[in-house]
Every structure is written in structure tokens, then in C-alpha cells.
Scaffold this motif. Structure first.
Motif, short mmCIF file in Angstrom:
data_model
loop_
_atom_site.label_atom_id
_atom_site.label_comp_id
_atom_site.label_asym_id
_atom_site.label_seq_id
_atom_site.Cartn_x
_atom_site.Cartn_y
_atom_site.Cartn_z
N TYR A 183 1.66 11.37 -0.51
CA TYR A 183 2.34 10.31 -1.26
C TYR A 183 3.67 10.77 -1.85
O TYR A 183 4.62 9.99 -1.93
CB TYR A 183 1.45 9.79 -2.41
N GLY A 184 3.71 12.04 -2.26
CA GLY A 184 4.93 12.55 -2.89
C GLY A 184 6.12 12.51 -1.95
O GLY A 184 7.20 12.04 -2.31
N LYS A 227 -0.44 1.95 -3.07
CA LYS A 227 -0.61 3.40 -3.04
C LYS A 227 -0.39 4.00 -4.43
O LYS A 227 -1.16 4.86 -4.87
CB LYS A 227 0.40 3.92 -2.02
N TYR A 233 -2.09 14.31 -11.27
CA TYR A 233 -1.62 14.69 -9.94
C TYR A 233 -0.46 13.79 -9.50
O TYR A 233 0.53 14.26 -8.94
CB TYR A 233 -2.78 14.60 -8.95
N LEU A 240 3.53 14.70 -8.33
CA LEU A 240 4.17 14.26 -7.08
C LEU A 240 5.50 13.56 -7.36
O LEU A 240 6.22 13.19 -6.43
CB LEU A 240 3.26 13.30 -6.32
N LEU A 282 6.37 10.66 0.67
CA LEU A 282 6.63 9.27 1.07
C LEU A 282 7.50 8.55 0.04
O LEU A 282 8.31 7.71 0.39
CB LEU A 282 5.31 8.51 1.23
N GLY A 283 7.29 8.90 -1.23
CA GLY A 283 8.02 8.21 -2.29
C GLY A 283 7.43 6.84 -2.58
O GLY A 283 6.35 6.50 -2.10
N MET A 314 -3.59 11.45 -0.22
CA MET A 314 -2.76 11.34 -1.43
C MET A 314 -1.75 12.48 -1.51
O MET A 314 -0.71 12.35 -2.16
CB MET A 314 -3.64 11.34 -2.68
N GLY A 315 -2.06 13.59 -0.85
CA GLY A 315 -1.12 14.70 -0.83
C GLY A 315 0.20 14.35 -0.16
O GLY A 315 1.22 15.00 -0.38
#
Lengths: 375, 245
Positions: free
Chosen positions: B103-104, A166, A177, A181, B106-107, B100-101
Motif C-alpha cells: 500500500y505504501g 484500501k 503500520y 507507510l 501504491l500511495g 498491505m505491505g
């Protein structure tokens, strides 16, 4: 030995088996990592890294005086990594573009490496011969321990790839981006690059400094043609790479005196050419066929629509008209008219044509559809 | 009533090479506004957003989100980059990009599961892109790609949204669809900051505006400060807002 003989021997003959396994594993790991290099538009990085590895090989030999492949590859790894970090440094610290940085480091390191090689050759040391095999590679020198090393690195690479899949994906697609995150993109970046360097270094003995980048790029470029999914692309690239290795070894060992590395690269190139032409969605052939088919359809539709407009002005839609009036209409050919007749949209009577009910309905449908799309 | 400050920027200065791109920016963005950042080309609009989000390293200055340093508040912030900043030929689907939004939150290492997929599908639905979820992203139109980026930010379920020219190269229908979503976000109490080019639509779309040209010229409610004076100061030419009526 011919190809058939090769395939019957590959499972029993120790040397043949070792070389084939080695090139297959090498092809798989470089194909996998090559996908990342290609998608990051860093295709030339591999070329720079492999050339940058050469002085490391020479220096490792000068220091140890031994030709043990693991020692030499360690030297290659160090100078390959050094070259990579210099490239990154040049790109971030100066105004130079990445292609300039790559070119600079590639020629600087390669030049230095060649210098050292000629220096070594002048040494009165019986052991010195054979270092130049790292220029174009010599698969025949692969031994079992080399293959083991390749297998371990490939396994490790696969593990890391699955673990950080991922993270790799988001870095490749949208680095900024990923940063917002909260991912440390620099770490991911270094991880990918290090594995690319490692894979290249592993391949030097087999394929050589000069052609190594093709092992990274060719399977990946071919794989990209067949799929729109990253995971499938990486998988396919690994498969193409492995097959290139096996077929390349098979061809080179069945034809005497054919150097394995170049043959593997040529086989990989065949995969690329084939994929560029025959891939159903992106290939040149099907694209051209679709293009021509679309044009034909449009020509027919245009002609039919034109006829519809003429027929509309008459009470009887099947009122005959002379073909001559169509000649002024751009895009009209006898062929399209014949196609329309074949589809029973139009009837021909000598030099006169008339629209059938079916043709009229079809044309009015087309017309409505177009109007709807314009809305 | 005292309004909470969502984003606070202090003394922010950014330079690429020698010339500063942003000079000593102080900015307070109140919670719940829909704010446009306007200014000429090269004024540093995108740079301001990138510096706030830590994509670019500023020479000086600090950014706080709800009175805490930005680094600790990332989960409250979502970002919609310029459409042209990525390669749309990347082998992936619309749904995958929206995922992908997630993913943050989730870490590292953890993979998205059913919950994340559901959230992504909902976001696609919101931007009207659900029928295109399996489409390869290169086969989407410019407006559709923009909506995908918007959906990806929506999935983050943030409090503050930074958007870099979301209306660039989209048709009128998409523009309306996007502005409606932005207005909905504001209604839900979110703060939305948009780099914007079309001065004509500022009074119609936004309630807050920041004029930027390397330095901050002005910031405040559109109805108070969107006038000839500030436009002239920002764009350097004698600008007449004949558009307000």
C-alpha cells in the motif's frame, strides 16, 4: 392493513413508498458505516453521537423557529460533530479512557438537549409541538425530499468508501503500520468518523436519538457472523440494514400505532440473534455441534488406541479380551464401544471384545499420525 | 573501510506523561548490521522504534535515514509491529494482510493489482506460509501470524527493517525460520533492527547490539560490548554472562 396489503400497496401508495424507501436507504448506509464502527471497537461512539445531536436540534429550532427537518438536522450535525471532537479531545488530552469520555459526552449533551426541549415546550408558541419525535423517531414524517437527501448522502458515502477502500481497511486493521507507510491516518480517521456522524444524523428523524446506535451496530454485528471478508461484511451489513428498514416499516404500518423506529431496531436485532445462533462458522449452534462431534471422535479414537496397545502385546491381534479391562479406561463408554462395533473396528462376543484387522490398521494409522504431528 | 550509517538518531526524547520514557538518545546504526535492542521491561525499546518511525511524536530530537529526514525516506523503511498490537479477528485473509505491505508504494487511492499480488505471494512463500494464503487470520497460530507480519514487511522491499519482538510467543521452529530470514536480509545488505528479549540468544543471532534503559547504555558490535558490565548497567542487577561459552 395486514402485511400482504402492505406489500401490495408499497409500490402504489406514495406515503408508504416514501417511508419504505427512506428506511431501506437509511438501513443500508448505517449498516455499511456501522461495520467500520464495530471493527474499530467504537460501537458506543454511535450512541454518544446520536445523543449529542439532540441539543443541536433544539438550538436550531430556537434560532430559526421553524420545524423544517433539514434545518433541524443541520443543527444536529453541528452538535453531533462537536460532541465527537470533544470525545476525541478528552481521550487524547486526558487520562480518561474512551468509555468514560463517551459516557460523559453522551449524558452531558443529552441532558442539555432534554433541558432545551422542556424549555421549548414551555414557550407560548403553537409551533413547538413535535420536536420530541426526534427522541424515538417518527418515520411517518418522512417526505420525498428527506429520502432524496438520504440517497445523496448514501451515494456519496459509497463513492468515498470505494475510493478509499484500501486506506480504510489498513486504518481499521493496523493504524500504526498505516502511519509508517506514509498515510495520514488522522485524515482517514476524520473521514470515516464524519460519515458515521452524517449517517446518524440522517437517521434521527426516522429512528430517533435513543435507538439510533442500534442501526449502526446490529446489521454489522449480524454480518460479521457470516463472512471473513471485509467487503462482504460491509455489503451484508448494508443488506441486513436495508431489510430491517423494509420489514420494520412493513410490520409497523400493518399493525396500527406501532412506532416504526423501535420496530426496525427489533427486526435488526432478530437478524443479530439469528446470525449468532445459525452462522455456520461462528454461530453457537454449529459450534456446539462441532464440539460434540469432535469429542465423540476423540473418545472413539482414544478407546481404539487403548485397545490397540492391549492387542499389540498379543501375537494374534484378534485375541479376545474382557470388556471389564476397558472400564478402568477414562473416556470409555458402552456407546463408544458400540460405535466402534458399528464401524467394524471391534467385534463383540458376549462380555469379550476383540480388535478386527480393520480396527488394528486404523489404530496403528492413528498412532503414526499422532507421532508425526508431535514431531 | 568507512561503513555507511543507515539510521541516525539525535537527542531523541520521548515522554508519555511526565516521566520521560526515552531520554536524549543518540544512536548510529551502520548499514548491513543485524542489531538487537535489549533492555528491561519499560526500558523504552518499543517506544524507540515507534519514535524513529514517527508513530509516536517525540518531545525533542531528530531521525535521519541515510542522511535524509525520515519523512522523505519512508519507502526505505519497513516495520513489523508486535503481534499483539492488532485484532486478529479482523475479517481478512493472510494474503490480504501481506498485500498491505504494497500500500505504501501504491500511495493514495490506487488499488493493488497483479504485480502487487505476485509480490505478496512471493513473500508468503519466503516465510513458508503460501499454503495458508487464503486462511482467515484468526485461524492462524501465533507463530504463523508472526510470519504473516514478517511477510508483509518483506513485500515492502525496504533497506531497513524495524521489528518489535518478532520472537514473542513463537515456537522454536518458527524462531529458527524467522532468524534465518533475518540473516538472509543481512546477507542481502539490509539493515535489521530487532527489539529482543532473550539475552541468551543475542550472541548467536545478532552482530550488533544496543543496550537501552530510558537512556542509551551502549551500542556496538556484540563481540565487543555484550558483557557483564553493560548488562549490569542496563538491568541493574549483577548480571553474569555465563552464556557466552
Amino acid at each position: 392493513m395486514d402485511l400482504q396489503e402492505y406489500f401490495s400497496l408499497v409500490f402504489s401508495d406514495y406515503t408508504l413508498r416514501t417511508i419504505t424507501l427512506g428506511t431501506a436507504i437509511l438501513g443500508a448506509v448505517t449498516g455499511m458505516l456501522g461495520s467500520f464502527a464495530v471493527l474499530r471497537k467504537q460501537s458506543l461512539l454511535g450512541d454518544a453521537i446520536s445523543h449529542a445531536a439532540l441539543p443541536g436540534i433544539a438550538i436550531a429550532f430556537l434560532i430559526t423557529g421553524a420545524k423544517d427537518s433539514n434545518t433541524l438536522l443541520l443543527g444536529a450535525l453541528v452538535s453531533g460533530l462537536l460532541g465527537t471532537f470533544w470525545i476525541r479531545g478528552i481521550i487524547t488530552k486526558t487520562h480518561l479512557k474512551s468509555d468514560t469520555a463517551l459516557g460523559l459526552i453522551l449524558s452531558l449533551f443529552f441532558g442539555f438537549g432534554m433541558l432545551l426541549l422542556t424549555f421549548i415546550q414551555k414557550q407560548p408558541n403553537a409551533n413547538q409541538a413535535g420536536l420530541d419525535k426526534y427522541l424515538f423517531g417518527q418515520a411517518a414524517t418522512l417526505v420525498e425530499s428527506d429520502v432524496w437527501l438520504m440517497a445523496i448522502v448514501t451515494g456519496l458515502c459509497l463513492f468515498v468508501l470505494l475510493l478509499f477502500w484500501k486506506e480504510f481497511k489498513i486504518l481499521l486493521f493496523d493504524k500504526d503500520y498505516a502511519k509508517t507507510l506514509g498515510f495520514n491516518t488522522k485524515t482517514i480517521d476524520i473521514l470515516i468518523t464524519s460519515f458515521i456522524v452524517l449517517a446518524i444524523v440522517l437517521g434521527l428523524q426516522t429512528v430517533g436519538v435513543v435507538l439510533m446506535s442500534a442501526m449502526l451496530l446490529a446489521p454489522a454485528a449480524a454480518a460479521r457472523q457470516w463472512t471473513n471478508s471485509l467487503s462482504k461484511m460491509v455489503f451484508l451489513a448494508a443488506v441486513f440494514g436495508a431489510f430491517s428498514g423494509v420489514f420494520g416499516t412493513a410490520i409497523s404500518s400493518s399493525q396500527n400505532n406501532l412506532s416504526t423506529g423501535p420496530v426496525i431496531v427489533l427486526v435488526a436485532s432478530v437478524f443479530v440473534v439469528f446470525s449468532f445462533i445459525f452462522s455456520p462458522s461462528r454461530g453457537l449452534l454449529f459450534r456446539q455441534i462441532r464440539f460434540i462431534a469432535n469429542r465423540r471422535d476423540l473418545e472413539q479414537q482414544k478407546t481404539l488406541a487403548f485397545m490397540y496397545h492391549i492387542a499389540e502385546t498379543h501375537d494374534n491381534i484378534s485375541h479376545p479380551h474382557t470388556i471389564k479391562i476397558l472400564n478402568n479406561f477414562q473416556g470409555f463408554t458402552r456407546k463408544t464401544l458400540q460405535k466402534l462395533v458399528d464401524k467394524e473396528y471391534v467385534m463383540l462376543d458376549g462380555t469379550m471384545w476383540s480388535l478386527t484387522q480393520k480396527g488394528f490398521d486404523k489404530a496403528s494409522n492413528l498412532y503414526n499420525q499422532q507421532a508425526k504431528e508431535d514431531e | 573501510m568507512e561503513q555507511k550509517i543507515a539510521v541516525k538518531v539525535d537527542d531523541l526524547t520521548v515522554a508519555y506523561n511526565y516521566k520521560p520514557v526515552l531520554w536524549d538518545i543518540d544512536l548510529e546504526i551502520p548499514e548491513g548490521v543485524l542489531m538487537a535492542i535489549v533492555g528491561p521491561n519499560g526500558a523504552g525499546k518499543s517506544t524507540l522504534i515507534k519514535a524513529i518511525l514517527g508513530i509516536l511524536k517525540p518531545i525533542a530530537g531528530s531521525v535521519s535515514i541515510y542522511e535524509k529526514p525520515y519523512e522523505k525516506q519512508r519507502s526505505l523503511v519497513a516495520y513489523v509491529p508486535q503481534k499483539g498490537s492488532v485484532d486478529w479477528d479482523f475479517p481478512t485473509t493472510a494474503l490480504d494482510v501481506v498485500m498491505m505491505g504494497t500500500y505504501g508504494s501504491l500511495g493514495w487511492i490506487k488499488r493493488p493489482g497483479q504485480k502487487e499480488k505476485k509480490a505478496a505471494l512471493e513473500a508468503l512463500e519466503k516465510v513458508g506460509m503460501l499454503p495458508f494464503k487464503s486462511r482467515q487470520i484468526s485461524q492462524l497460530s501465533g507463530g504463523q501470524q508472526q510470519r504473516i507480519f514478517l511477510a508483509r514487511a518483506l513485500v515492502q522491499d525496504a533497506s531497513i527493517y524495524f521489528m518489535d519482538e518478532p520472537f514473542q510467543g513463537v515456537d522454536a521452529t518458527t524462531e529458527i525460520a524467522i532468524i534465518n530470514i533475518l540473516k538472509e536480509l543481512r546477507k542481502a545488505g539490509k539493515t535489521v533492527i530487532v527489539v529482543h528479549h532473550d539475552l541468551q540468544t543475542v550472541p548467536e543471532y545478532f552482530d550488533w547490539v544496543t543496550f537501552l534503559n530510558v537512556k542509551k547504555i551502549a551500542t556496538g558490535p556484540v563481540k565487543d560490548i555484550f558483557n557483564d558490565d553493560n548488562l549490569t548497567k542496563t538491568y541493574g542487577i549483577n548480571y553474569k554472562v555465563s552464556i557466552q561459552e
